[in-house]
Write an enzyme that holds these catalytic residues in place. Structure first.
Site, PDB file in Angstrom:
ATOM      1  N   LYS A 188     -15.923   3.057  10.901  1.00  0.00           N
ATOM      2  CA  LYS A 188     -16.893   3.710  10.018  1.00  0.00           C
ATOM      3  C   LYS A 188     -16.124   4.613   9.066  1.00  0.00           C
ATOM      4  CE  LYS A 188     -21.437   4.145   9.405  1.00  0.00           C
ATOM      5  NZ  LYS A 188     -22.220   4.755  10.483  1.00  0.00           N
ATOM      6  N   HIS A 189     -16.308   4.430   7.790  1.00  0.00           N
ATOM      7  CA  HIS A 189     -15.615   5.223   6.772  1.00  0.00           C
ATOM      8  C   HIS A 189     -14.102   5.214   6.991  1.00  0.00           C
ATOM      9  CE1 HIS A 189     -19.466   6.357   5.273  1.00  0.00           C
ATOM     10  NE2 HIS A 189     -19.787   7.041   6.348  1.00  0.00           N
ATOM     11  N   ASP A 208       9.997 -19.450 -15.250  1.00  0.00           N
ATOM     12  CA  ASP A 208       9.672 -20.129 -16.505  1.00  0.00           C
ATOM     13  C   ASP A 208      10.142 -19.276 -17.690  1.00  0.00           C
ATOM     14  OD1 ASP A 208       8.511 -21.717 -18.487  1.00  0.00           O
ATOM     15  OD2 ASP A 208       6.762 -22.145 -17.238  1.00  0.00           O
ATOM     16  N   HIS A 227      -3.149   9.398   5.437  1.00  0.00           N
ATOM     17  CA  HIS A 227      -3.986  10.255   4.603  1.00  0.00           C
ATOM     18  C   HIS A 227      -4.936   9.441   3.722  1.00  0.00           C
ATOM     19  CE1 HIS A 227      -0.532  12.990   5.501  1.00  0.00           C
ATOM     20  NE2 HIS A 227      -1.540  13.799   5.728  1.00  0.00           N
ATOM     21  N   ASN A 256      -5.514  14.867  10.624  1.00  0.00           N
ATOM     22  CA  ASN A 256      -4.810  14.897  11.909  1.00  0.00           C
ATOM     23  C   ASN A 256      -5.555  14.026  12.915  1.00  0.00           C
ATOM     24  OD1 ASN A 256      -2.638  16.734  11.333  1.00  0.00           O
ATOM     25  ND2 ASN A 256      -4.128  18.406  11.326  1.00  0.00           N
ATOM     26  N   GLY A 313       7.380 -33.508 -20.945  1.00  0.00           N
ATOM     27  CA  GLY A 313       7.742 -33.955 -19.611  1.00  0.00           C
ATOM     28  C   GLY A 313       6.658 -34.616 -18.792  1.00  0.00           C
ATOM     29  N   PHE A 352       3.374  15.687  15.838  1.00  0.00           N
ATOM     30  CA  PHE A 352       3.666  16.612  16.930  1.00  0.00           C
ATOM     31  C   PHE A 352       2.621  17.721  17.046  1.00  0.00           C
ATOM     32  CE2 PHE A 352       6.552  18.370  13.487  1.00  0.00           C
ATOM     33  CZ  PHE A 352       5.856  19.556  13.263  1.00  0.00           C
ATOM     34  N   TYR A 372     -20.461  -1.256  -7.839  1.00  0.00           N
ATOM     35  CA  TYR A 372     -19.941   0.082  -8.130  1.00  0.00           C
ATOM     36  C   TYR A 372     -18.850   0.393  -7.116  1.00  0.00           C
ATOM     37  CZ  TYR A 372     -23.492   1.243  -4.560  1.00  0.00           C
ATOM     38  OH  TYR A 372     -24.263   1.270  -3.432  1.00  0.00           O
TER      39      TYR A 372
END
Length: 532
Positions: A283-284, A131, A532, A426, A41, A481, A222
């Site tokens: 930070k972190h 494809d 978390h 929390n 093509g 809560f 690392y």
């Protein structure tokens, strides 16, 4: 195991590409090395226009391209040429009997399915950009890498030519192995994109099988710690952020830099530039200061004043282009990364003197209301969820106390809620006058988060020579809560006058009664923001 140096000459190549970047230059280089070219093509047409001799695949197969190009390479004379084992007499005999010529090199990149989806194309258009022949040929050539080279990325063109030159027109087994691994990863990523798109099109939030894919952006020195290996992969998303930003200057980003910069930019993107300058210092992966201001410099200094100690060596995210005045202020302490939608030339010139500082420009903010997928590896599997794109407006809030928040308190409550969404649970966030004044993150007890945030505010007040901490007269946000009234009362003791929290506890009424007794105003959102 095949000898890694086992050489196999390249005499015949099949080229069929959608991305024609560097195609003519590559084809000329192959021709100069005496390699016969087959093509299909548009690729064939482009090569002929460049004056190269090319044989159509249709001429080899004896069948024309048909069905709008859906059928052109799915033929024994193509797949036999790719799959035949050159050292197997029965394969060689079959090739001779059916006039199948060997194909030593396959150069294919696939229909632009991912790009088509990213442009918002309709269902039928996306389907047509899946494809079929390309992946089939790629997989065939990759399986037969003992003899066949398969190139699926334009960035491998130079390596291919270098390999051919190094071995007098042949390639080594080790090189073909590496190409094959890349090829299978490409078809795997392609199929992942198709299956993910189809799941979305079908509104299937939990398909039976999930496939995730990425493209290597950077091999990292690392991971979180020096004994952990790591790499950074992009997912092809156009979402502004650390993955799509341009790094103007500074050292290479580390694993922790990337993680923290992402957290910072996602947080600052909560604040629309049209509503004024905003700054987040991370930070972190936790905010140690977030603020608005009349100017970008003021937003930064207000954020910095929440926790000057933690801000040292932090990540700074801005919701507006960095200007010279703000850059001058930031440059007074050590900062790992600055990420912003843009930066003026004077600011870039100033920061260029700090060789280790990374400056990333994104040309936009991330849309916090746009959902995506978050994936977390666990032993034996993966947890997959939607990105937390939950938002609240004034109409979503429910005042549950006798006293209603003032307009000023309400503005700070909404600000605090946006920040709390980005603090590890929390999470407790004190805010006053559009700036965080205390942040408690990642504690096992909510009351401990309240105490830590208040204590940090007290320490900051002493460091700044203030008579009292800025939590006096502040508002407080809790990402989930209050299970008991003790956390709320701790916030009241720190000086908070209004509270925003999701509600939903069995002891909500107890907490509401405690707020009324303390004279606090409290609103509930009905939405929590665990992180978390």
């Amino acid at each position: 195991m095949t000898d890694t140096l086992a050489l196999h000459p390249v005499r015949r190549a099949l080229i069929s590409v959608s991305d024609k970047t560097g195609l003519v230059e590559l084809a000329k280089a192959l021709t100069e090395r005496g390699i016969e070219l087959l093509s299909t093509g548009g690729s064939a047409g482009m090569l002929r226009e460049a004056g190269l001799t090319v044989k159509d695949v249709a001429e080899v197969t004896g069948f024309p391209e048909m069905m709008d190009g859906r059928v052109k390479t799915l033929h024994p004379k193509v797949h036999g040429g790719l799959l035949a084992l050159r050292d197997d007499p029965t394969h060689v005999a079959a090739m001779e009997a059916h006039d199948i010529g060997p194909i030593d090199l396959l150069i294919v990149n696939l229909y632009p399915f991912e790009e088509t989806v990213a442009k918002g194309a309709d269902y039928d258009t996306c389907i047509e950009n899946i494809d079929i022949g390309g992946p089939a040929m790629i997989r065939a050539a990759a399986k037969n890498h003992k003899f066949v080279n398969v190139v699926v990325d334009t960035e491998d063109y130079a390596a291919l030519l270098a390999e051919l030159d190094a071995h007098d027109g042949a390639t080594s087994y080790a090189f073909r192995q590496k190409l094959a691994q890349t090829a299978y990863a490409r078809t795997g990523a392609y199929d992942a994109a198709v299956s993910t798109w189809m799941a979305d099109a079908l509104n299937d939030a939990a398909p039976r099988r999930r496939v995730f894919a990425g493209t290597l952006a950077q091999t990292l020195r690392y991971g979180e710690n020096p004994h952990q290996s790591a790499a950074f992969y992009t997912d092809g998303s156009a979402r502004p952020g650390v993955a799509t930003a341009t790094q103007v200057q500074g050292k290479e980003l580390s694993y922790n830099n990337i993680n923290d910069t992402d957290a910072a930019f996602e947080l600052v993107s909560e604040f629309l530039p049209a509503n004024g300058p905003a700054c987040a210092i991370i930070k972190h992966a936790n905010p140690c200061g977030v603020a608005r201001g009349e100017t970008l410099r003021e937003a930064y200094t207000n954020a910095f004043d929440c926790d000057r100690t933690s801000a040292f060596g932090g990540i700074i995210a801005l919701n507006q282009p960095l200007d010279l005045e703000t850059a001058e202020e930031i440059s007074q302490i050590f900062t790992e990364v600055i990420i912003a939608p843009g930066a003026d030339e004077a600011a870039k010139e100033l920061l260029s003197k700090k060789k280790n500082l990374r400056l990333l420009l994104t040309d936009g903010l991330a849309d916090p209301k746009t959902a995506g997928l978050m994936v977390k590896q666990v032993s034996g599997g993966m947890l997959v969820q939607d990105k937390d794109s939950g938002h609240i407006d004034m109409d979503d809030l429910k005042v549950v106390t006798k006293r209603k928040p003032s307009d000023k308190e309400m503005a700070d409550l909404l600000f605090a809620w946006k920040v709390a969404k980005h603090v590890k649970s929390n999470a407790i966030v004190y805010v006053k006058d559009g700036a965080t004044v205390g942040v408690g993150a990642g504690q096992m007890s909510r009351v401990d988060s309240c105490r830590i945030a208040a204590r940090k505010a007290q320490d900051m007040a002493e460091a700044m020579g203030l008579a009292q901490p800025l939590t006096i007269g502040s508002v407080v946000a809790s990402d989930a809560f209050f299970p008991f009234a003790d956390g709320l009362l701790t916030a009241a003791e720190a000086g908070a006058t209004a509270v925003i929290q999701p509600g939903g506890s069995m002891r909500d009424q107890e907490v509401i009664d405690a707020a009324d007794e303390a004279g606090l105003a409290m609103v509930m959102t009905g939405m929590r923001h665990f992180r978390h």
